[in-house]
Design an enzyme around this catalytic site. Structure first.
Site, short mmCIF file in Angstrom:
data_model
loop_
_atom_site.label_atom_id
_atom_site.label_comp_id
_atom_site.label_asym_id
_atom_site.label_seq_id
_atom_site.Cartn_x
_atom_site.Cartn_y
_atom_site.Cartn_z
N ASN A 116 0.86 -1.19 0.00
CA ASN A 116 0.00 0.00 0.00
C ASN A 116 0.89 1.24 0.00
OD1 ASN A 116 -1.80 2.04 0.50
ND2 ASN A 116 -2.43 1.34 2.53
N LYS A 125 0.03 4.26 -0.19
CA LYS A 125 -0.63 5.41 0.46
C LYS A 125 -0.48 6.67 -0.40
CE LYS A 125 -0.22 3.10 4.86
NZ LYS A 125 -0.13 3.15 6.31
N HIS A 171 -9.64 1.14 5.08
CA HIS A 171 -8.34 1.32 5.74
C HIS A 171 -8.52 2.21 6.96
CE1 HIS A 171 -4.20 2.36 6.56
NE2 HIS A 171 -3.87 1.31 5.86
N GLU A 193 -6.82 4.52 8.21
CA GLU A 193 -6.57 5.96 8.03
C GLU A 193 -7.84 6.65 7.53
OE1 GLU A 193 -3.09 5.37 5.64
OE2 GLU A 193 -1.95 4.83 7.43
N GLU A 224 -5.06 -5.01 10.55
CA GLU A 224 -4.02 -4.01 10.76
C GLU A 224 -4.29 -3.28 12.07
OE1 GLU A 224 -2.18 -2.62 6.82
OE2 GLU A 224 -4.04 -1.52 7.03
N GLY A 271 2.77 2.29 10.83
CA GLY A 271 3.70 3.41 10.68
C GLY A 271 4.42 3.79 11.96
N SER A 319 3.69 -2.16 10.22
CA SER A 319 5.15 -2.20 10.34
C SER A 319 5.76 -3.55 9.93
CB SER A 319 5.58 -1.83 11.77
OG SER A 319 5.15 -0.52 12.08
P1 13P Z 1 3.14 0.41 7.64
O1 13P Z 1 3.65 -0.88 7.03
O2 13P Z 1 3.85 1.61 7.14
O3 13P Z 1 3.06 0.30 9.14
O4 13P Z 1 1.62 0.57 7.11
C1 13P Z 1 0.74 -0.47 7.24
C2 13P Z 1 -0.50 -0.14 6.49
O5 13P Z 1 -1.30 0.68 6.91
C3 13P Z 1 -0.73 -0.82 5.21
O6 13P Z 1 -2.03 -0.60 4.75
#
Ligand code: 13P
Length: 251
Positions: A9, A11, A95, A97, A167, A173, A212
């Site tokens: 992803n 982002k 997601h 976020e 997740e 992150g 992560s």
């Molecule tokens: P990270 O791998 O940067 O922690 O992000 C995970 C994520 O949100 C993938 O959709």
């Protein structure tokens, strides 16, 4: 046996130049044969990536889709039908976020999930608890509700053509990863929730771990019985690191 899937992803990252560089890096990778790989660039770069990865065994997905599958008057949104037309095969829905920063509700996530499937896209349903919810002992309740809202609205059969990604928000992150045992516990609970309705669908659905994931921790996470690959954020922006994670899923 479930075939592992590793999904990157990207982002809200990338310029045409950096995406070209990443495509170039991905094209050099030696990929294990038993693993499916997908990348999810920002919408603006989907065509560049679809064209750039021509001939590679890598699918391209989108990070979100509109509530309704058809084109229409909805400024700024992208319909699942348009994503399908652009060459996408999958789409992330729900997601964290988007749930947390943009206020996406379970109801919206359900509609996006249905919109994706109606255009033959595979929805990747993202679920996970915040740190506060984990500390309050509510992880299973939160994840159960997020998965359950799709099951109740659309029926468990829809998971025969979908992927789930667990997740934990506190691991995204942050550099903090759920331990393989912590992740396995939730993955097993998600599978059991689906199995209570349909054992065969539950056995076949892939449940990815995200938060992560990196080359250094991927193998032990992917070694757990109910973890069928990963949804990788930051580490997927580096082709070599992403390649190493994909190879960990094949080992
Ligand atoms: P990270 O791998 O940067 O922690 O992000 C995970 C994520 O949100 C993938 O959709």
């Amino acid at each position: 046996m479930r075939r592992p899937l590793v999904a990157g992803n990207w982002k809200m990252h990338g310029t045409r130049a950096s995406v070209a560089e990443l495509i170039n890096g991905l094209r050099q990778l030696a990929m294990p044969s038993g693993v499916e790989v997908a990348v999810f660039p920002g919408c603006l770069h989907i065509r560049q990536v679809v064209e750039g990865l021509t001939g590679m065994r890598m699918a391209v997905g989108a990070q979100d889709c509109a509530l309704d599958p058809a084109q229409g008057a909805l400024t700024g949104e992208v319909a699942a039908s348009q994503l399908q037309d652009a060459g996408c095969r999958l789409v992330l829905v729900g997601h964290s976020e988007r749930r947390l920063l943009l206020g996406e509700s379970d109801e919206w996530v359900v509609r996006k999930f249905a919109a994706a499937q109606s255009c033959s896209l595979i929805p990747v349903l993202c679920v996970g608890e915040t740190l506060e919810q984990r500390e309050a002992g509510k992880t299973l309740e939160v994840v159960g509700r997020q998965v359950g809202s799709v099951v109740e609205a659309l029926g468990v059969e829809v998971f025969a053509r979908a992927v789930v990604a667990y997740e934990p928000v506190w691991a995204i992150g942050t550099g903090l990863t759920a331990s393989p045992e912590q992740a396995q516990e939730i993955h097993a609970a998600i599978r059991a929730q689906l199995a209570a309705k349909d054992a065969e669908v539950a056995r076949g659905v892939r449940i990815l771990y995200g938060g992560s994931v990196k080359a250094a921790n991927a193998a032990e996470l992917f070694g757990m019985p109910d973890i069928d690959g990963g949804l990788v954020g930051g580490a997927s922006l580096n082709a070599d690191e992403f390649g190493a994670i994909c190879r960990a899923a094949g080992s």
